[in-house]
Design a protein around this motif. Structure first.
Motif, PDB file in Angstrom:
ATOM      1  N   GLY A 513     -72.984  16.698 -61.646  1.00 16.48           N
ATOM      2  CA  GLY A 513     -72.133  15.655 -61.099  1.00 16.48           C
ATOM      3  C   GLY A 513     -72.895  14.410 -60.727  1.00 16.48           C
ATOM      4  O   GLY A 513     -74.009  14.168 -61.193  1.00 16.48           O
ATOM      5  N   VAL A 514     -72.285  13.633 -59.868  1.00 19.71           N
ATOM      6  CA  VAL A 514     -72.800  12.348 -59.438  1.00 19.71           C
ATOM      7  C   VAL A 514     -72.720  12.295 -57.922  1.00 19.71           C
ATOM      8  O   VAL A 514     -71.784  12.827 -57.319  1.00 19.71           O
ATOM      9  CB  VAL A 514     -71.964  11.195 -60.032  1.00 19.71           C
ATOM     10  CG1 VAL A 514     -72.512   9.843 -59.607  1.00 19.71           C
ATOM     11  CG2 VAL A 514     -71.923  11.285 -61.550  1.00 19.71           C
ATOM     12  N   MET A 515     -73.708  11.678 -57.301  1.00 22.62           N
ATOM     13  CA  MET A 515     -73.612  11.407 -55.866  1.00 22.62           C
ATOM     14  C   MET A 515     -74.055   9.982 -55.601  1.00 22.62           C
ATOM     15  O   MET A 515     -74.848   9.415 -56.362  1.00 22.62           O
ATOM     16  CB  MET A 515     -74.461  12.383 -55.044  1.00 22.62           C
ATOM     17  CG  MET A 515     -75.955  12.317 -55.296  1.00 22.62           C
ATOM     18  SD  MET A 515     -76.848  13.453 -54.192  1.00 22.62           S
ATOM     19  CE  MET A 515     -78.440  13.553 -55.030  1.00 22.62           C
ATOM     20  N   ILE A 516     -73.508   9.390 -54.551  1.00 25.20           N
ATOM     21  CA  ILE A 516     -73.972   8.090 -54.096  1.00 25.20           C
ATOM     22  C   ILE A 516     -74.419   8.235 -52.659  1.00 25.20           C
ATOM     23  O   ILE A 516     -73.828   8.996 -51.883  1.00 25.20           O
ATOM     24  CB  ILE A 516     -72.893   6.994 -54.238  1.00 25.20           C
ATOM     25  CG1 ILE A 516     -71.605   7.392 -53.512  1.00 25.20           C
ATOM     26  CG2 ILE A 516     -72.624   6.681 -55.683  1.00 25.20           C
ATOM     27  CD1 ILE A 516     -70.567   6.300 -53.510  1.00 25.20           C
ATOM     28  N   THR A 517     -75.465   7.514 -52.312  1.00 25.46           N
ATOM     29  CA  THR A 517     -76.061   7.700 -50.996  1.00 25.46           C
ATOM     30  C   THR A 517     -75.420   6.781 -49.964  1.00 25.46           C
ATOM     31  O   THR A 517     -76.090   6.062 -49.228  1.00 25.46           O
ATOM     32  CB  THR A 517     -77.577   7.483 -51.061  1.00 25.46           C
ATOM     33  OG1 THR A 517     -77.839   6.193 -51.639  1.00 25.46           O
ATOM     34  CG2 THR A 517     -78.239   8.550 -51.905  1.00 25.46           C
ATOM     35  N   GLU A 518     -74.104   6.798 -49.938  1.00 27.66           N
ATOM     36  CA  GLU A 518     -73.343   6.190 -48.865  1.00 27.66           C
ATOM     37  C   GLU A 518     -71.926   6.745 -48.929  1.00 27.66           C
ATOM     38  O   GLU A 518     -71.533   7.382 -49.911  1.00 27.66           O
ATOM     39  CB  GLU A 518     -73.319   4.669 -48.942  1.00 27.66           C
ATOM     40  CG  GLU A 518     -72.451   4.068 -50.001  1.00 27.66           C
ATOM     41  CD  GLU A 518     -72.356   2.539 -49.881  1.00 27.66           C
ATOM     42  OE1 GLU A 518     -71.309   1.998 -50.252  1.00 27.66           O
ATOM     43  OE2 GLU A 518     -73.309   1.897 -49.414  1.00 27.66           O
ATOM     44  N   ASN A 519     -71.170   6.527 -47.879  1.00 28.30           N
ATOM     45  CA  ASN A 519     -69.769   6.915 -47.836  1.00 28.30           C
ATOM     46  C   ASN A 519     -68.948   5.742 -48.382  1.00 28.30           C
ATOM     47  O   ASN A 519     -68.849   4.701 -47.733  1.00 28.30           O
ATOM     48  CB  ASN A 519     -69.357   7.223 -46.394  1.00 28.30           C
ATOM     49  CG  ASN A 519     -67.913   7.665 -46.271  1.00 28.30           C
ATOM     50  OD1 ASN A 519     -67.115   7.512 -47.190  1.00 28.30           O
ATOM     51  ND2 ASN A 519     -67.562   8.203 -45.122  1.00 28.30           N
ATOM     52  N   PRO A 520     -68.359   5.844 -49.583  1.00 27.44           N
ATOM     53  CA  PRO A 520     -67.659   4.696 -50.160  1.00 27.44           C
ATOM     54  C   PRO A 520     -66.429   4.295 -49.373  1.00 27.44           C
ATOM     55  O   PRO A 520     -65.937   3.174 -49.517  1.00 27.44           O
ATOM     56  CB  PRO A 520     -67.287   5.181 -51.565  1.00 27.44           C
ATOM     57  CG  PRO A 520     -67.228   6.662 -51.457  1.00 27.44           C
ATOM     58  CD  PRO A 520     -68.283   7.033 -50.454  1.00 27.44           C
ATOM     59  N   PHE A 521     -65.913   5.199 -48.536  1.00 30.31           N
ATOM     60  CA  PHE A 521     -64.736   4.888 -47.730  1.00 30.31           C
ATOM     61  C   PHE A 521     -65.121   4.268 -46.388  1.00 30.31           C
ATOM     62  O   PHE A 521     -64.289   3.702 -45.701  1.00 30.31           O
ATOM     63  CB  PHE A 521     -63.921   6.157 -47.492  1.00 30.31           C
ATOM     64  CG  PHE A 521     -63.567   6.869 -48.766  1.00 30.31           C
ATOM     65  CD1 PHE A 521     -62.638   6.343 -49.640  1.00 30.31           C
ATOM     66  CD2 PHE A 521     -64.189   8.059 -49.117  1.00 30.31           C
ATOM     67  CE1 PHE A 521     -62.325   6.981 -50.828  1.00 30.31           C
ATOM     68  CE2 PHE A 521     -63.884   8.710 -50.298  1.00 30.31           C
ATOM     69  CZ  PHE A 521     -62.958   8.169 -51.155  1.00 30.31           C
ATOM     70  N   VAL A 529     -73.697  10.801 -47.704  1.00 35.04           N
ATOM     71  CA  VAL A 529     -73.816  10.977 -49.153  1.00 35.04           C
ATOM     72  C   VAL A 529     -72.477  11.489 -49.669  1.00 35.04           C
ATOM     73  O   VAL A 529     -71.934  12.467 -49.148  1.00 35.04           O
ATOM     74  CB  VAL A 529     -74.933  11.982 -49.525  1.00 35.04           C
ATOM     75  CG1 VAL A 529     -75.019  12.140 -51.046  1.00 35.04           C
ATOM     76  CG2 VAL A 529     -76.274  11.533 -48.967  1.00 35.04           C
ATOM     77  N   PHE A 530     -71.943  10.820 -50.684  1.00 33.69           N
ATOM     78  CA  PHE A 530     -70.680  11.213 -51.305  1.00 33.69           C
ATOM     79  C   PHE A 530     -71.003  11.933 -52.605  1.00 33.69           C
ATOM     80  O   PHE A 530     -71.736  11.399 -53.450  1.00 33.69           O
ATOM     81  CB  PHE A 530     -69.831   9.973 -51.571  1.00 33.69           C
ATOM     82  CG  PHE A 530     -68.512  10.249 -52.225  1.00 33.69           C
ATOM     83  CD1 PHE A 530     -67.540  10.993 -51.578  1.00 33.69           C
ATOM     84  CD2 PHE A 530     -68.225   9.752 -53.483  1.00 33.69           C
ATOM     85  CE1 PHE A 530     -66.313  11.239 -52.180  1.00 33.69           C
ATOM     86  CE2 PHE A 530     -66.999   9.990 -54.091  1.00 33.69           C
ATOM     87  CZ  PHE A 530     -66.043  10.738 -53.430  1.00 33.69           C
ATOM     88  N   ILE A 531     -70.479  13.153 -52.791  1.00 34.68           N
ATOM     89  CA  ILE A 531     -70.842  14.007 -53.923  1.00 34.68           C
ATOM     90  C   ILE A 531     -69.603  14.350 -54.742  1.00 34.68           C
ATOM     91  O   ILE A 531     -68.592  14.789 -54.184  1.00 34.68           O
ATOM     92  CB  ILE A 531     -71.511  15.309 -53.427  1.00 34.68           C
ATOM     93  CG1 ILE A 531     -72.774  14.991 -52.611  1.00 34.68           C
ATOM     94  CG2 ILE A 531     -71.859  16.214 -54.604  1.00 34.68           C
ATOM     95  CD1 ILE A 531     -73.358  16.210 -51.904  1.00 34.68           C
ATOM     96  N   ASN A 532     -69.686  14.147 -56.043  1.00 37.09           N
ATOM     97  CA  ASN A 532     -68.694  14.641 -57.003  1.00 37.09           C
ATOM     98  C   ASN A 532     -69.332  15.764 -57.800  1.00 37.09           C
ATOM     99  O   ASN A 532     -70.456  15.611 -58.278  1.00 37.09           O
ATOM    100  CB  ASN A 532     -68.264  13.531 -57.969  1.00 37.09           C
ATOM    101  CG  ASN A 532     -67.085  12.742 -57.446  1.00 37.09           C
ATOM    102  OD1 ASN A 532     -66.755  12.813 -56.282  1.00 37.09           O
ATOM    103  ND2 ASN A 532     -66.463  11.975 -58.305  1.00 37.09           N
ATOM    104  N   ALA A 533     -68.629  16.866 -57.981  1.00 31.39           N
ATOM    105  CA  ALA A 533     -69.224  18.022 -58.663  1.00 31.39           C
ATOM    106  C   ALA A 533     -68.198  18.714 -59.544  1.00 31.39           C
ATOM    107  O   ALA A 533     -67.032  18.850 -59.181  1.00 31.39           O
ATOM    108  CB  ALA A 533     -69.766  19.021 -57.627  1.00 31.39           C
ATOM    109  N   ILE A 552     -68.363  14.942 -48.671  1.00 28.10           N
ATOM    110  CA  ILE A 552     -69.128  13.908 -47.980  1.00 28.10           C
ATOM    111  C   ILE A 552     -70.067  14.588 -46.996  1.00 28.10           C
ATOM    112  O   ILE A 552     -69.639  15.410 -46.166  1.00 28.10           O
ATOM    113  CB  ILE A 552     -68.236  12.904 -47.237  1.00 28.10           C
ATOM    114  CG1 ILE A 552     -67.340  12.144 -48.224  1.00 28.10           C
ATOM    115  CG2 ILE A 552     -69.099  11.899 -46.479  1.00 28.10           C
ATOM    116  CD1 ILE A 552     -66.455  11.097 -47.570  1.00 28.10           C
ATOM    117  N   TYR A 553     -71.348  14.274 -47.117  1.00 30.75           N
ATOM    118  CA  TYR A 553     -72.359  14.735 -46.167  1.00 30.75           C
ATOM    119  C   TYR A 553     -72.469  13.693 -45.071  1.00 30.75           C
ATOM    120  O   TYR A 553     -72.703  12.513 -45.346  1.00 30.75           O
ATOM    121  CB  TYR A 553     -73.696  14.909 -46.883  1.00 30.75           C
ATOM    122  CG  TYR A 553     -74.890  15.119 -45.976  1.00 30.75           C
ATOM    123  CD1 TYR A 553     -75.225  16.384 -45.515  1.00 30.75           C
ATOM    124  CD2 TYR A 553     -75.693  14.047 -45.607  1.00 30.75           C
ATOM    125  CE1 TYR A 553     -76.322  16.577 -44.693  1.00 30.75           C
ATOM    126  CE2 TYR A 553     -76.801  14.229 -44.789  1.00 30.75           C
ATOM    127  CZ  TYR A 553     -77.107  15.497 -44.337  1.00 30.75           C
ATOM    128  OH  TYR A 553     -78.199  15.690 -43.528  1.00 30.75           O
TER     129      TYR A 553
END
Length: 640
Positions: A513-521, A529-533, A552-553
């Protein structure tokens, strides 16, 4: 509220408690029962960012030490417009004088807790109510059971549980009589979700689904029923099907600086404006379209986006550097995708981390692409294509010309000496087994031009002949339709674009998957960290056609994991032993990631974030068993 402020507030309240007699609660502080929707709305709070996605939430507290009114404890439905946090209510109503940190520690992790904290949330798309607990709450069956019993006895409408963590899902399945609302149903069923806010003026195009025949202009606002994998630049996007912040369409919308939003009833509301110049506004929980005034239409026509400058490629360098021989500054030779992974491996070696790995690989630099183009006479074909004025206005002719150009790349001859060097390098750096041939161009991750998903990567390349074909495919993908259209819109000089090829050990992912190191919301939240899996190989995670498992972490709240949605896939992609990939059926309903893997993944993302300069990163990852791998790191483009 920061921890320091919370501590100061708690100290003041403690002193006040010593001087005052505990008062009865005022009517505007809480209610012991909710009799109807009007009372719920009067006390509930609707936020525009963060955890609750613009849905109304009504916090509650159960004081288990006060069992005079109810055997389960005294229930307070908190005025959530007046109090931001459960502990603030508890302190300011003198139910406890303990400091905020002590209240959190004692009442989110202990089975014998005094207070039970949670919220009753209304989901507009479902037109029903659910009970949610903080994702880090270590509930047990007794606490969950008595909470649901108490709430149902004092709430006017039926209640179900919306679990926010794996532990809560598993716990609920063992407690009888509790209906579960899945995250996809709760939040995927929302009427509106603004993924990239903004305002745009353009011609509305109601097209349903993108096909090769769909002809869109840069000034179009496109309405879609199916989120596409690829999309050429447009002025705005509205979908009638739920998508995620990490879909390629949203990443592209962010790179173009255009609004992108989901609105379920968009077709019914605005189809009559199809073909007209409209104003699109996407903000908070609102998406609207209206006809543009003549002045607005003229102003939009005058506006032109400035050209995006592509970094000059180093065409003199002719090595085949391994990832261990690359640093970020080598992006002028091998592209940012490859160079960033080299930087990550460098920091991993320096720090001694073994909690995740970057699969080994090496790169064919930009100079190899340049030599191939000139040796096969493709530079003259490209010049003729770019000089043909008919291709500027005739989409069908442009599509056919680009297809012919890619076919010429596929039929071209790679210097035999280069291929022998590539085969030897493959065995020295990677060894036997399949490899990925990944695109890494100098027209990606640029200010004003993200380039996500425009170029082609080839999975599970097994034989040497397949590798030669894969290299030509990656080089030819510079001339994909979507890549060409995106560069045209950004006024990028096509001749300045070069493709490197990252050849990397193939990993037959069990999850990816993909993760971004912030909360997009809630981008202001630190250490999130926001994680798609999804299960299997990761090519589908960013497509947006099926809902991924989303987590979301939250680093500031004891490293808690919040489950937003579970994966809806019933198939996954896996390596085929002869090369390439195949689709296999999978069991539905299982979680993709364990809590332990998700926590390791989040911490790996934050480490990479720090190594690459502290800017939010868009990171592709995969797992095999309990082993975690990172295969891409690029800057995450925030909304405009």
């Amino acid at each position: 509220m920061t921890r320091r402020l919370a501590g100061l507030l708690a100290t003041v309240l403690t002193l006040l408690a010593l001087l005052a007699v505990q008062p009865a609660l005022a009517d505007d502080r809480s209610a012991s029962a909710i009799a109807d929707r009007a009372q719920y709305d009067a006390l509930a709070r609707t936020t525009t960012t963060g955890r609750y996605f613009n849905t109304p939430q009504l916090m509650f507290v159960i004081d288990r030490a006060d069992r005079k009114a109810d055997p389960a404890g005294r229930l307070y439905f908190i005025n959530s417009r007046r109090y931001d946090f459960h502990v603030t209510f508890v302190q300011q109503t003198y139910l406890s004088s303990r400091p905020a940190e002590a209240l959190v520690a004692a009442n989110y992790s202990q089975p014998n807790r005094r207070f039970i904290f949670g919220s009753v949330v209304f989901y507009p798309g479902l037109q029903r109510y659910g009970v949610e607990f903080f994702e880090g709450d270590a509930l047990d069956a007794a606490v969950l059971g008595e909470t649901m019993t108490a709430l149902k006895a004092h709430f006017f409408a039926p209640l179900a549980l919306k679990p926010n963590s794996h532990q809560q899902y598993e716990l609920a399945s063992g407690v009888g009589g509790i209906e579960i609302i899945d995250g996809a149903a709760a939040y995927g069923s929302r009427e509106v979700l603004v993924l990239n806010p903004g305002k745009a003026v353009g011609r509305l195009r109601v097209v349903g689904e993108i096909t090769p025949q769909t002809d869109l202009r840069r000034d179009d606002i496109v309405m879609l029923d199916v989120p596409p994998i690829q999309l050429e630049p447009v002025a705005g996007v509205i979908t009638t099907a739920f998508s995620t912040p990490l879909s390629h369409v949203n990443l592209l919308a962010k790179s173009w600086g255009v609004p992108n939003a989901y609105r379920r009833d968009a077709r019914a509301a605005y189809a009559a404006l199809d073909g007209q110049v409209v104003v699109m506004t996407a903000k908070d929980d609102m998406v609207t379209l209206r006809g543009a005034t003549p002045a607005e239409a003229r102003a939009a026509a005058r506006r032109a986006k400035g050209a995006v400058k592509v970094p000059k490629a180093d065409l003199a360098y002719a090595g085949l550097p391994s990832l261990d021989e690359q640093r970020r500054t080598d992006s002028v030779r091998v592209g940012a995708k490859s160079a960033n992974l080299g930087e990550v491996r460098h920091h991993m070696a320096r720090s001694g981390t073994t909690d995740f790995a970057v699969p080994p690989g090496f790169a064919l630099p930009f100079s190899a692409y340049d030599r191939f183009v000139r040796a096969n006479g493709l530079d003259k074909v490209i010049d003729a294509l770019l000089a043909d004025p008919a291709l500027k206005t005739d989409r069908a002719a442009r599509h056919a010309a680009l297809a012919r150009l890619r076919a010429a790349f596929a039929a071209g001859t790679i210097d035999p000496r280069l291929m022998e060097a590539v085969k030897a390098r493959r065995r020295a750096v990677i060894g036997e087994g399949g490899v990925f041939a990944r695109s890494s161009t100098n027209a990606e991750d640029l200010p004003g031009f993200n380039g996500a998903g425009l170029y082609t990567s080839v999975p599970n390349v097994v034989t040497d002949a397949q590798l030669a074909d894969a290299i030509r495919t990656v080089w030819g993908s510079v001339w994909n339709d979507a890549a060409y259209e995106a560069r045209e819109a950004a006024r990028i000089d096509h001749r300045a674009v070069h493709a490197a090829v990252l050849i990397q050990q193939g990993m037959n992912a069990e999850a990816s998957g993909v993760m971004i190191t912030e909360n997009p919301f809630d981008p202001q939240e630190p250490d999130a960290v926001f994680i798609n899996a999804k299960r299997g190989l990761g090519m589908r995670v960013v497509e947006g056609k099926r809902v991924a498992e989303q987590l979301i972490y939250h680093g500031e709240t004891q490293g808690s994991l919040q489950v937003l949605t579970s994966s809806t896939d019933d198939t996954m992609l896996s390596f085929d032993e002869k090369g390439g990939v195949r689709e296999v059926r999978i069991e539905e309903g299982r979680f993709v990631l364990t809590d332990a893997l998700a926590l390791r993944l989040a911490k790996a993302g934050l480490a990479i974030d720090a190594w690459l300069g502290g800017a939010a990163q868009d990171i592709e990852w995969l797992t095999i068993g309990d082993r975690l791998y990172v295969v891409q790191a690029r800057p995450y483009l925030r909304g405009h």
